[in-house]
Design an enzyme around this catalytic site. Structure first.
Site, PDB file in Angstrom:
ATOM      1  CB  SER A 161     -12.533  45.314 -26.495  1.00 49.35           C
ATOM      2  OG  SER A 161     -12.886  44.172 -27.235  1.00 49.35           O
ATOM      3  CG  ASP A 195     -13.800  41.754 -31.573  1.00 48.61           C
ATOM      4  OD1 ASP A 195     -14.450  41.071 -30.763  1.00 48.61           O
ATOM      5  OD2 ASP A 195     -14.121  42.925 -31.878  1.00 48.61           O
ATOM      6  CG  HIS A 207     -14.247  39.851 -25.571  1.00 52.33           C
ATOM      7  ND1 HIS A 207     -14.616  39.363 -26.803  1.00 52.33           N
ATOM      8  CD2 HIS A 207     -13.774  41.110 -25.795  1.00 52.33           C
ATOM      9  CE1 HIS A 207     -14.394  40.277 -27.729  1.00 52.33           C
ATOM     10  NE2 HIS A 207     -13.870  41.351 -27.145  1.00 52.33           N
TER      11      HIS A 207
END
Length: 546
Positions: free
Chosen positions: A116, A343, A385
């Site tokens: 990240s 995440d 991502h």
């Protein structure tokens, strides 16, 4: 005996499969081709008559779903629809309603699958960098080199252009993604002076920890709603909302230092750490707000709503409040909103936590669409991502996205055991010799908030995925998002849309000249074709002579 039990179970699962089909929402209209032809024709007409907004963006809002890969968007869409008691597959999320879409290549310069920090540096500063690096280019690998390799972010470009700036995140404000808006560090783990990742030797070399950078060098930021108080308090200081002590070993209370700095500049300011102070905030009260609403990261939405009383605002409320406050600046604003707990849920291989946070993240997008206009606000929704998160198994229409896989082929694995539609390639649910599952899963178990999805490879923490992620956009110059692009391109589109940073009047004089015309695409409807040609000619003439 075992074989007969397995056969009996398979028969029961087959019956359950039919029951599930019968209990799903009616999709009988979907069997008629007229429906799908109409849907396609309406979409064609919508795109062929789309307005291309070439204006200068007054406001820029970047929504960052941390770890929000394509599979998360799909599963999250279904989860959102099923929470409304629909089948789910047909749901249209707010982010997917934005007109322009592209794919972003997420790799770091030294990593095929990114983290990240490096990705945040790319989409916020316009420069790709190393894995784990924040706000520095690829030449930085230690403290001395990082001091010579700093990059500037879109947030700072906006500030220099006279716009208000804000950050909303469900993580610590010093965490990788939000930190890239304001800090420069070769190691994302230098969040605070704790004597481990950031040591006295780094201080002696001229570097600062990320929390210190925020207070000492970036106090111009007008609004912050986030977690992470512990990174600003020393071990000598007790937290505001608990009896816990801070992380710092330098004896500093950076929150008090922020107070003093604001007082010296005679700025109206407010530090807040609880939901009561948050709810009492009104636009125009303060020019600077530091809201650290949790000692550490903020809660998962699943946990937040189950606390009595509720202790934290939702990302929806924080987004709405931020826009309300920042909108008072006539020059506009830049706002970054991060759904960081998506995440975290994935890293724990807990799909329910991740998807529930996706749902409220998308609702925050919807709130922003309601409170702003696409005429003057560039809105971007993307991810840094993906994750090794999969969805499959030939599930029937309307199958619970968190439930066991029910399909028209076989509802069990080669070992005659049930399994879920959602799985991870690696993570805490991976195969270990002592924990190979020999019993069947049930929806009662898999839909529990603490259920950990199964995966092939055992790891304590599930990893990121390396595939491309989506960019959804609307507003001025959003049509520049097209095809497959490098992730750093995002920062350049944001800057170009607002004519700030590397595209301001001084550095790029043409930025303002080719604006102000809304180009209409050619329509399939004959009655509009001449009008569209007229708009096209006006646009070409404007760009040539102005």
């Amino acid at each position: 005996m075992q074989q007969s039990n397995n056969l009996l179970f398979c028969l029961c699962m087959l019956i359950l499969s039919f029951l599930q089909v019968g209990c799903s929402k009616d999709w009988s209209s979907d069997i008629h081709p007229q429906k799908w032809n109409k849907v396609a024709e309406e979409k064609l007409d919508q795109i062929l008559n789309r307005k291309l907004n070439g204006k200068i963006a007054k406001n820029v809002i970047l929504f960052l779903g941390d770890g929000m890969g394509i599979s998360t968007v799909t599963a999250g869409r279904i989860r959102k629809g099923q929470l409304k008691n629909n089948n789910g597959e047909e749901e249209i999320t707010y982010m997917e309603s934005l007109p322009h879409v592209a794919l972003s290549k997420t790799y770091n310069i030294d990593a095929q699958t990114a983290d990240s920090a490096g990705t945040a540096t790319a989409y916020l500063t316009g420069v790709k960098t190393r894995f784990g690096a924040i706000g520095v280019d690829g030449r930085a690998f230690d403290c001395p080199t990082s001091l010579k390799s700093k990059t500037e972010s879109i947030l700072k470009w906006a500030h220099f252009a006279g716009k208000s700036t804000g950050i909303v995140t469900t993580t610590r404000i010093t965490h990788a993604s939000p930190a890239a808006t304001y800090s420069n560090s070769f190691d994302r783990n230098m969040e605070s002076f704790v004597g481990i990742n950031f040591k006295k030797e780094h201080l002696d070399q001229g570097c600062k920890d990320i929390a210190a950078q925020l207070i000492e060098e970036n106090s111009f930021i007008n609004l912050i709603f986030a977690g992470g108080r512990k990174k600003f308090l020393s071990s000598n200081h007790t937290d505001y909302g608990s009896k816990l002590k801070g992380d710092r070993i330098d004896g500093r209370n950076l929150i008090e230092e922020w107070h003093e700095k604001m007082k010296k500049q005679n700025l109206k300011h407010k530090f807040l750490w609880n939901i009561s102070d948050f709810n009492n905030l009104k636009s125009g009260q303060y020019s600077h707000i530091l809201g650290l609403l949790n000692f550490d990261h903020m809660d998962y939405e699943t946990d937040r709503i189950n606390k009595i009383p509720i202790e934290e605002p939702s990302i929806i409320d924080m987004t709405a409040k931020a826009i309300e406050i920042l909108s008072t600046n006539p020059n506009g604003f830049f706002l970054m909103v991060e759904g960081g707990k998506i995440d975290h849920g994935h890293h724990s291989s807990n799909a329910q936590l991740a998807l529930n946070d996706f749902v409220v993240f998308d609702e925050a997008v919807g709130q922003a669409l309601h409170l702003t206009s696409s005429e003057d606000t560039l809105m971007i929704v993307t991810a840094d991502h993906s994750h090794v998160f999969t969805m499959g198994g030939y599930s029937i229409r309307g199958n619970s996205i968190l439930g066991i896989n029910l399909n028209h082929v076989s509802n069990v694995s080669g070992l005659n055991l049930t399994y879920t539609s959602l799985l991870y390639g690696n993570g805490p649910g991976g195969i270990k010799p002592e924990s190979v599952r020999q019993t069947n899963l049930t929806n009662l178990k898999t839909e529990h908030k603490s259920y950990i999805q199964e995966s092939a490879i055992y790891l304590k923490s599930e990893t990121h995925g390396g595939e491309d992620v989506a960019i959804y956009a609307s507003g001025p110059m959003s049509f520049l998002f097209d095809g497959t692009v490098e992730q750093n391109y995002i920062a350049h589109v944001m800057a170009y849309s607002a004519c700030i940073g590397p595209y301001n009047k001084t550095k790029y004089s043409n930025c303002h000249k080719k604006r102000g015309v809304i180009v209409r695409s050619f329509s399939t409807k004959l009655s509009k074709s001449k009008l569209n040609l007229f708009y096209f000619c006006v646009a070409m003439w404007f760009q040539k002579y102005f």
